[in-house]
Design a protein around this motif. Structure first.
Motif, short mmCIF file in Angstrom:
data_model
loop_
_atom_site.label_atom_id
_atom_site.label_comp_id
_atom_site.label_asym_id
_atom_site.label_seq_id
_atom_site.Cartn_x
_atom_site.Cartn_y
_atom_site.Cartn_z
N LEU A 115 28.47 48.64 -2.50
CA LEU A 115 29.62 48.63 -3.72
C LEU A 115 30.26 50.16 -3.77
N ALA A 116 29.23 50.87 -3.64
CA ALA A 116 29.87 52.56 -3.42
C ALA A 116 30.50 53.11 -2.03
N ASN A 117 29.54 52.62 -0.99
CA ASN A 117 29.95 53.21 0.29
C ASN A 117 30.85 52.50 0.82
N THR A 118 30.63 51.06 1.31
CA THR A 118 31.49 50.25 2.07
C THR A 118 32.88 49.86 1.07
N ILE A 119 32.74 49.31 -0.22
CA ILE A 119 33.87 48.93 -0.80
C ILE A 119 34.69 50.04 -1.65
N GLY A 120 33.68 50.88 -2.32
CA GLY A 120 34.41 51.86 -3.00
C GLY A 120 35.13 52.97 -2.34
N ASN A 121 34.45 53.27 -1.02
CA ASN A 121 35.09 54.32 -0.18
C ASN A 121 36.38 53.60 0.65
N LEU A 122 36.37 52.42 0.87
CA LEU A 122 37.32 51.81 1.68
C LEU A 122 38.59 51.91 0.52
N LEU A 123 38.32 51.84 -0.68
CA LEU A 123 39.51 51.90 -1.65
C LEU A 123 39.99 53.32 -1.62
N ASN A 124 38.95 54.20 -1.69
CA ASN A 124 39.43 55.61 -2.03
C ASN A 124 40.13 56.30 -0.97
N ARG A 125 39.56 55.90 0.31
CA ARG A 125 40.24 56.90 1.23
C ARG A 125 41.61 56.35 1.84
N THR A 126 41.56 54.84 1.74
CA THR A 126 43.09 54.13 1.89
C THR A 126 44.20 54.54 0.99
N SER A 127 43.95 54.60 -0.27
CA SER A 127 44.78 54.88 -1.27
C SER A 127 44.96 56.25 -1.22
N SER A 128 44.23 57.26 -1.04
CA SER A 128 44.55 58.53 -0.94
C SER A 128 45.55 58.76 0.19
N MET A 129 45.32 58.41 1.36
CA MET A 129 46.27 58.47 2.38
C MET A 129 47.46 58.07 2.06
N ALA A 130 47.70 56.64 1.55
CA ALA A 130 48.85 56.08 1.32
C ALA A 130 49.42 56.98 -0.11
#
Ligand code: MSP
Length: 533
Positions: free
Chosen positions: A354-369
């Motif tokens: 939840l934290a690494n795979t899913i949470g980070n996916l959202l964080n890093r992608t949305s922060s680049m966008a």
């Protein structure tokens, strides 16, 4: 038609433990999934409040049985509220309407000639509220489940003529879907093959029960009364109501028969044999499926008060939160098998998945966008094509998650979502937009890649809704989207068709380019447990 599902009605001899919480969380995921697919769900839970066990517990505590039941069942209600269980009905078997229903049901069974007087001799386990077939030890026999002494009983009771239903029950359990998982079916088949014997449905000298009409001194055997609680739950929206005539046949318009009874494996015989025979006798339709799940142990040991290793759902809730526990129990333990709660594995899975795979996916992608595309979803460009690798991965994940949830294979459903998140992370790593963004003329390609990954992330959030509803809602919010209300039944014209907004949301390419992304907020905190739960 509605989709009615039930948890067992929990005994109020003690507060809820992890076993009852496990069943209830699993049922909650099923109820949410079915609602999201457009079913009109009636999710029933409640408390089983009669019988000798409860009478004795109240006596030991020096309170009246009613006061005791009021206190413990209020505790269950409160606990389920705090776990955000989305039940539609909470039935208590001390409800006066339930008493009325039991009396009516009994009248039908008696009129059918299915009630006879007989002598009951045998060894009884008060904790199971059940006669044991053949205790292995001749002297001082113990209950194999509770490891407590059995009590000898010899009394004249009313019996239900179960033996009359041998052929019907054999035919019923031969239906592949009726008892799940298949391993449990064999257990019941063996029991039925020995020949069904009539079972006693009343007790004498047990005041804490529902009086049997026309048979002074008899109260109903707690299991006869408890199973009928599934019907009483359908009487009124809040499970209560004034005493008065109960129309059993009207229940057919209120959600009976149930699609699914979820129970622990220890109470399978009651649900797969006794209960259908009772319903046949009363001329009511049978539930479609009985699913017997396994037992939870803790770090390899049976949970018990004497061992002092009982996992308290209140403690879990406070220290860990709802979604981590939901995720761990549903993702790690094959539903139907026994499972072991291991604290290290629990924290590892929650943090990794939840934290690494899913949470980070959202964080890093949305922060680049946010950084490169004015705080909004980038233009989709080539990523809108249905044959994009992540579009294909998304389709597959949706199919597998739904197939898993349909069959109560929560593990498969969770793994399908996780695979999609892993694929999206992998795609991002391969495309390395942080490198390409530094090169000239790469903006369109980077935008398409980020769009594809954000869109896959949206699907992850959508698919998580029945399993971890809060995480799903927070992720969707971070993408600027509305969460799904999986706690309230919708009115889809056709369940399981694309008319359900949740199923429709699984289509590729729905994230609107240009949509502003809200400021970042963590969607899930890492689980750090510095002492045993
Ligand atoms: N009152 C009856 C059910 C009547 S249904 C009409 C009853 N209640 S119970 O509170 O004792 O158990 C409720 C459920 O919890 C059972 O299905 C039982 O299998 C389950 N569990 C009890 N301990 C458990 C574990 N350690 N692990 C998983 N489930 C377990 O039976």
């Amino acid at each position: 038609m509605s989709y009615t599902l039930t948890t067992p009605l929990y005994y109020v001899n003690d507060r809820a433990h992890l076993g009852s919480t496990y069943t209830t969380l699993a049922c909650d995921a099923i109820a949410r999934y079915q609602r999201l697919c457009g079913e009109q769900v009636v999710f029933i839970t409640g408390c089983d409040e009669h019988g000798q066990k409860i009478q004795r517990t109240a006596e030991a505590a020096g309170v009246s049985p009613q006061d005791h039941c009021d206190r413990i069942s209020a505790g269950y209600r409160d606990l389920w509220d705090r776990w955000q269980i989305s039940h539609d009905r909470f039935i208590r078997t001390t409800d006066p309407r339930h008493h009325e229903l039991v009396a009516q049901f009994f009248a039908r069974v008696e009129a059918r000639g299915d009630v006879v007087e007989g002598r009951q001799q045998g060894w009884y386990c008060v904790a199971c509220e059940e006669f044991k077939d053949d205790p292995h030890e001749a002297q001082d026999p113990e209950c194999p489940t509770h490891r407590r002494p059995l009590e000898w009983r010899d009394e004249v009771n009313l019996f239900f003529r179960l033996s009359r239903y041998q052929a019907e029950i054999e035919a019923l359990i031969a239906q592949p879907d009726f008892i799940q998982p298949p391993s449990r079916r064999r257990e019941v088949e063996n029991f039925v093959a020995q020949g069904l014997r009539d079972f006693s449905i009343s007790r004498i000298d047990l005041p804490w029960g529902i009086p049997v009409p026309g048979h002074p001194g008899h109260t109903f055997y707690v299991w006869f009364d408890a199973l009928l609680g599934y019907l009483s739950a359908l009487l009124a929206a809040d499970g209560s109501g004034p005493p008065g005539p109960v129309d059993l046949d009207a229940l057919l318009q209120r959600g009976w028969p149930a699609q699914l009874h979820v129970i622990g494996k220890d109470i399978l015989r009651f649900h797969a044999v006794y209960w259908p025979a009772m319903l046949l006798s009363a001329g009511l339709p049978l539930p479609r499926q009985v699913f017997g799940h396994g037992f939870l142990t803790r770090e390899g040991q049976k949970m018990g008060k004497s061992l002092g290793n009982v996992l308290d759902p209140e403690v879990l809730l406070e220290r860990c939160g709802r979604d981590p526990v939901r995720w761990y129990l549903l993702r790690d333990i094959p539903f139907g098998d026994d499972g072991d709660f291991q604290q290290q594995r629990f924290t590892d899975l929650v943090n990794n998945d939840l934290a690494n795979t899913i949470g980070n996916l959202l964080n890093r992608t949305s922060s680049m966008a946010r950084k490169w595309f004015d705080g909004a979803v980038p233009p989709a460009g080539e990523a809108s094509a249905g044959d994009h690798p992540l579009a294909q991965a998304t389709r597959l994940a949706g199919e597998q998650a739904c197939a898993g949830l349909e069959r109560l294979d929560f593990r498969r459903a969770a793994e399908a979502v996780l695979q999609l998140a892993t694929a999206a992370n992998g795609y991002l790593n391969d495309q390395a937009p942080w490198k390409r963004m530094k090169l000239p003329d790469q903006e369109t390609g980077v935008a398409a890649d980020l769009y594809a990954v954000l869109e896959a992330t949206r699907s992850v959030a959508v698919l998580l809704a029945p399993l971890v509803p809060e995480l799903s809602a927070r992720m969707l919010h971070q993408l600027g989207l509305e969460p799904f209300d999986s706690a309230a039944s919708g009115v889809a014209a056709q369940p399981k068709a694309a008319t359900s907004p949740w199923l429709a949301a699984q289509r590729w390419g729905l994230l609107p380019p240009g949509q502003p992304l809200p400021p970042p907020e963590p969607v899930l905190l890492r689980l750090e447990l510095d002492s045993p739960l």
